[in-house]
Design a protein around this motif. Structure first.
Motif, PDB file in Angstrom:
ATOM      1  N   PRO A 106      19.337   5.969   4.170  1.00  0.00           N
ATOM      2  CA  PRO A 106      19.014   5.718   2.769  1.00  0.00           C
ATOM      3  C   PRO A 106      18.927   4.229   2.446  1.00  0.00           C
ATOM      4  O   PRO A 106      18.217   3.832   1.540  1.00  0.00           O
ATOM      5  N   ALA A 107      19.642   3.394   3.177  1.00  0.00           N
ATOM      6  CA  ALA A 107      19.604   1.961   2.917  1.00  0.00           C
ATOM      7  C   ALA A 107      18.348   1.314   3.482  1.00  0.00           C
ATOM      8  O   ALA A 107      17.989   0.212   3.100  1.00  0.00           O
ATOM      9  N   ALA A 108      17.663   1.988   4.370  1.00  0.00           N
ATOM     10  CA  ALA A 108      16.468   1.428   4.988  1.00  0.00           C
ATOM     11  C   ALA A 108      15.307   1.525   4.007  1.00  0.00           C
ATOM     12  O   ALA A 108      15.222   2.456   3.212  1.00  0.00           O
ATOM     13  N   PRO A 109      14.400   0.571   4.059  1.00  0.00           N
ATOM     14  CA  PRO A 109      13.250   0.640   3.160  1.00  0.00           C
ATOM     15  C   PRO A 109      12.370   1.840   3.502  1.00  0.00           C
ATOM     16  O   PRO A 109      12.233   2.209   4.657  1.00  0.00           O
ATOM     17  N   ALA A 110      11.809   2.431   2.474  1.00  0.00           N
ATOM     18  CA  ALA A 110      10.937   3.593   2.681  1.00  0.00           C
ATOM     19  C   ALA A 110       9.660   3.131   3.357  1.00  0.00           C
ATOM     20  O   ALA A 110       9.167   2.032   3.093  1.00  0.00           O
ATOM     21  N   PRO A 111       9.095   3.960   4.229  1.00  0.00           N
ATOM     22  CA  PRO A 111       7.856   3.564   4.881  1.00  0.00           C
ATOM     23  C   PRO A 111       6.728   3.503   3.852  1.00  0.00           C
ATOM     24  O   PRO A 111       6.690   4.261   2.890  1.00  0.00           O
ATOM     25  N   ALA A 112       5.827   2.593   4.071  1.00  0.00           N
ATOM     26  CA  ALA A 112       4.719   2.400   3.144  1.00  0.00           C
ATOM     27  C   ALA A 112       3.783   3.603   3.201  1.00  0.00           C
ATOM     28  O   ALA A 112       3.589   4.218   4.246  1.00  0.00           O
ATOM     29  N   ALA A 113       3.206   3.926   2.035  1.00  0.00           N
ATOM     30  CA  ALA A 113       2.258   5.037   1.965  1.00  0.00           C
ATOM     31  C   ALA A 113       0.981   4.634   2.686  1.00  0.00           C
ATOM     32  O   ALA A 113       0.612   3.460   2.725  1.00  0.00           O
ATOM     33  N   PRO A 114       0.308   5.610   3.275  1.00  0.00           N
ATOM     34  CA  PRO A 114      -0.932   5.273   3.974  1.00  0.00           C
ATOM     35  C   PRO A 114      -1.973   4.754   2.979  1.00  0.00           C
ATOM     36  O   PRO A 114      -2.104   5.272   1.880  1.00  0.00           O
ATOM     37  N   THR A 115      -2.667   3.750   3.390  1.00  0.00           N
ATOM     38  CA  THR A 115      -3.690   3.168   2.533  1.00  0.00           C
ATOM     39  C   THR A 115      -5.051   3.707   2.922  1.00  0.00           C
ATOM     40  O   THR A 115      -5.304   4.027   4.075  1.00  0.00           O
ATOM     41  N   SER A 116      -5.915   3.821   1.915  1.00  0.00           N
ATOM     42  CA  SER A 116      -7.280   4.267   2.196  1.00  0.00           C
ATOM     43  C   SER A 116      -8.247   3.188   1.726  1.00  0.00           C
ATOM     44  O   SER A 116      -7.936   2.362   0.882  1.00  0.00           O
ATOM     45  N   ASP A 117      -9.453   3.233   2.230  1.00  0.00           N
ATOM     46  CA  ASP A 117     -10.464   2.239   1.879  1.00  0.00           C
ATOM     47  C   ASP A 117     -11.155   2.576   0.567  1.00  0.00           C
ATOM     48  O   ASP A 117     -11.826   1.740  -0.026  1.00  0.00           O
ATOM     49  N   SER A 118     -11.024   3.812   0.101  1.00  0.00           N
ATOM     50  CA  SER A 118     -11.721   4.207  -1.125  1.00  0.00           C
ATOM     51  C   SER A 118     -10.915   3.785  -2.346  1.00  0.00           C
ATOM     52  O   SER A 118      -9.686   3.786  -2.317  1.00  0.00           O
ATOM     53  N   PRO A 119     -11.598   3.438  -3.429  1.00  0.00           N
ATOM     54  CA  PRO A 119     -10.895   3.038  -4.640  1.00  0.00           C
ATOM     55  C   PRO A 119     -10.239   4.246  -5.308  1.00  0.00           C
ATOM     56  O   PRO A 119     -10.606   5.385  -5.033  1.00  0.00           O
ATOM     57  N   PRO A 120      -9.241   4.020  -6.166  1.00  0.00           N
ATOM     58  CA  PRO A 120      -8.594   5.152  -6.825  1.00  0.00           C
ATOM     59  C   PRO A 120      -9.583   5.897  -7.736  1.00  0.00           C
ATOM     60  O   PRO A 120     -10.579   5.354  -8.187  1.00  0.00           O
ATOM     61  N   LEU A 121      -9.260   7.168  -7.987  1.00  0.00           N
ATOM     62  CA  LEU A 121     -10.128   8.007  -8.817  1.00  0.00           C
ATOM     63  C   LEU A 121      -9.983   7.635 -10.290  1.00  0.00           C
ATOM     64  O   LEU A 121      -8.897   7.297 -10.753  1.00  0.00           O
TER      65      LEU A 121
END
Length: 134
Positions: A106-121
């Motif tokens: 729990p003390a470890a940083p959460a892994p980053a969410a996967p990034t996509s090349d498309s812009p947000p909706l």
């Protein structure tokens, strides 16, 4: 010599010997067994000393791997597995806070969410749909 034999086992052997040999022959059989065990120990000690004198310093080099093997005799698989799975060495900074068993600290940083090349909706826009993916 009696490292793995307990007093209960010795008692069972004595009682079995009493029934098999009888009370008349049991003392002489125990004396014969004691003499032969003593002879075997003397032969083993003499052979070890003879090897030590003939090999000299190489004897110690020969004994080291045997001592390492005797160290494996005290190997505890339960402790080794629990140490491997739950040890904090898996929780290194480069490991992302994950351990081999999937536990996240729990003390470890959460892994980053996967990034996509498309812009947000935008509002009201439908997400892309792939019929082959379902």
């Amino acid at each position: 010599m009696f490292d793995s034999i307990g007093w209960a086992e010795i008692l069972v052997i004595v009682v079995a010997g009493l029934f098999i040999l009888g009370p008349e022959r049991l003392p002489s059989a125990a004396a014969w067994l004691g003499r032969n065990v003593r002879k075997v120990r003397q032969y083993a000690t003499g052979a070890r000393e003879q090897l030590r004198t003939e090999l000299g310093p190489e004897y110690d080099e020969l004994r080291k791997p045997l001592q390492d093997l005797q160290g494996l005799r005290n190997f505890d698989p339960k402790r080794a597995v629990s140490q491997h799975l739950l040890d904090d060495d898996w929780n290194k900074p480069g490991n992302g806070g994950y351990k081999a068993n999937g536990y996240t600290d729990p003390a470890a940083p959460a892994p980053a969410a996967p990034t996509s090349d498309s812009p947000p909706l935008t509002k009201g826009e439908k997400p892309p749909f792939d019929p082959d993916a379902t």
